[in-house]
Design an enzyme around this catalytic site. Structure first.
Site, PDB file in Angstrom:
ATOM      1  N   CYS A   1       0.842  -1.267   0.026  1.00 35.64           N
ATOM      2  CA  CYS A   1      -0.029   0.102   0.177  1.00 35.64           C
ATOM      3  C   CYS A   1       0.696   1.135  -0.097  1.00 35.64           C
ATOM      4  O   CYS A   1       1.753   1.264   0.671  1.00 35.64           O
ATOM      5  CB  CYS A   1      -0.915   0.050   1.168  1.00 35.64           C
ATOM      6  SG  CYS A   1      -2.048   1.531   1.480  1.00 35.64           S
TER       7      CYS A   1
ATOM      8  N   HIS B   1      -8.918  -3.716  -2.400  1.00 38.37           N
ATOM      9  CA  HIS B   1      -7.860  -2.963  -1.647  1.00 38.37           C
ATOM     10  C   HIS B   1      -8.295  -1.418  -1.720  1.00 38.37           C
ATOM     11  O   HIS B   1      -8.526  -0.695  -0.573  1.00 38.37           O
ATOM     12  CB  HIS B   1      -6.562  -2.885  -2.163  1.00 38.37           C
ATOM     13  CG  HIS B   1      -5.768  -2.402  -1.322  1.00 38.37           C
ATOM     14  ND1 HIS B   1      -4.504  -2.766  -0.687  1.00 38.37           N
ATOM     15  CD2 HIS B   1      -5.283  -0.963  -1.252  1.00 38.37           C
ATOM     16  CE1 HIS B   1      -3.836  -2.037  -0.156  1.00 38.37           C
ATOM     17  NE2 HIS B   1      -4.175  -0.704  -0.411  1.00 38.37           N
ATOM     18  N   GLU B   2      -8.659  -0.750  -2.955  1.00 44.91           N
ATOM     19  CA  GLU B   2      -8.831   0.508  -3.128  1.00 44.91           C
ATOM     20  C   GLU B   2     -10.394   0.914  -2.502  1.00 44.91           C
ATOM     21  O   GLU B   2     -10.328   1.994  -1.903  1.00 44.91           O
ATOM     22  CB  GLU B   2      -8.882   1.137  -4.460  1.00 44.91           C
ATOM     23  CG  GLU B   2      -7.237   0.824  -5.226  1.00 44.91           C
ATOM     24  CD  GLU B   2      -6.206   1.432  -4.249  1.00 44.91           C
ATOM     25  OE1 GLU B   2      -6.189   2.407  -3.669  1.00 44.91           O
ATOM     26  OE2 GLU B   2      -4.978   0.884  -4.458  1.00 44.91           O
TER      27      GLU B   2
ATOM     28  N   HIS C   1     -10.219   1.319   1.014  1.00 42.11           N
ATOM     29  CA  HIS C   1      -9.886   2.740   1.567  1.00 42.11           C
ATOM     30  C   HIS C   1     -10.878   3.775   1.652  1.00 42.11           C
ATOM     31  O   HIS C   1     -10.865   4.696   2.581  1.00 42.11           O
ATOM     32  CB  HIS C   1      -8.792   3.142   0.565  1.00 42.11           C
ATOM     33  CG  HIS C   1      -7.258   2.987   0.743  1.00 42.11           C
ATOM     34  ND1 HIS C   1      -6.611   3.119   1.890  1.00 42.11           N
ATOM     35  CD2 HIS C   1      -6.177   2.239   0.018  1.00 42.11           C
ATOM     36  CE1 HIS C   1      -5.398   2.772   1.796  1.00 42.11           C
ATOM     37  NE2 HIS C   1      -5.283   2.282   0.623  1.00 42.11           N
TER      38      HIS C   1
HETATM   39 ZN    ZN Z   1      -3.659   1.242  -0.092  1.00 34.44          ZN
END
Ligand code: ZN
Length: 187
Positions: free
Chosen positions: A95, A137-138, A141
Site C-alpha cells: 500500500c 483494496h482501493e 480505503h
Molecule cells: Zn492502499
C-alpha cells in the site's frame, strides 16, 4: 494541486469514510490527474482519495502499474462492489500509505464493481486476480479500511515493527512542523 501528497499511516485521513462525489467538476479532474501522477511517482497500482487526505470517493488505478500503458488506467468515482465470488485467495499486498510493508491478505478472486468515470458515465467491470485484489483494496480505503485490518494475526505480528516505525515517523513530522501538532494518529 502540487500540495496534494500521499499521506502515510497513521495519518487520520486514512480512517475517514469518504463521501460520495456529487459533481464532477474541474477540481475533481485536477485531483484525479494529480493522484495518477503521485501513483506513478511512487510506483503503485492504485490510489484512493483518503490516501491524499481527500474525503471524496475517488480511485485512480493502472492495472499494470505501467505509465506507458494508459489503456490500463482506470478512474472510478463512487465505486461499489456488487458481486464477489471465486472464494478467498491469499496473496502478497502492499500500500502506498505503508511504504515497504508487504504482507499476505485474503481477497475474493473475482469481483464485479459499478462506478462512474470522469465523464460521469456509469460503468461495470468484472475482474479477477490482481485487478480484483486492487479494486477491493482501493474500495476499502474509501471506507477507512486498511490492509493491516485484513492481515492474518501472524501477518499483524510480523508487521508490528514496521508500524511502530511509521508511528515514529509521524511523530517526528509533527515535531518538525510538517504535520499539524494537533493531528491525532489513527490506529
Ligand atoms: Zn492502499
Amino acid at each position: 494541486m502540487q500540495n496534494v501528497k500521499i499521506v502515510n499511516y497513521p495519518h487520520p485521513a486514512l480512517r475517514v469514510k469518504a463521501k460520495p462525489v456529487t459533481t464532477i467538476d474541474r477540481d475533481l479532474k485536477l485531483l484525479a490527474g494529480r493522484m495518477l501522477e503521485l501513483m506513478y511517482e511512487h510506483k503503485g497500482l492504485g490510489l484512493a482519495g483518503p490516501q491524499v487526505a481527500s474525503d471524496l470517493q475517488i480511485i485512480v488505478m493502472n492495472f499494470e502499474g505501467d505509465p506507458d500503458k494508459p489503456e490500463q488506467e482506470c478512474f472510478a468515482i463512487n465505486p461499489v462492489i456488487i458481486e464477489q465470488k471465486g472464494g478467498l485467495e491469499e496473496d502478497r499486498e502492499g500500500c502506498l500509505s505503508f511504504p515497504q510493508l508487504f504482507q499476505k491478505v485474503r481477497r475474493y478472486r473475482t469481483t464485479t464493481v459499478r462506478a462512474y468515470n470522469l465523464d460521469g458515465q456509469p460503468f461495470e467491470m468484472t475482474c479477477s486476480d490482481l485487478a480484483a485484489r486492487l479494486w477491493q483494496h482501493e474500495i476499502d480505503h474509501l471506507h477507512g479500511i486498511l490492509f493491516i485490518d485484513k492481515m492474518s494475526s501472524l501477518g499483524r505480528i510480523a508487521s508490528r515493527a514496521a508500524l511502530r516505525q511509521f508511528e515514529e515517523a509521524f511523530r517526528k513530522a509533527q515535531e518538525r512542523g510538517e504535520l499539524p501538532k494537533d493531528l491525532v494518529a489513527a490506529k
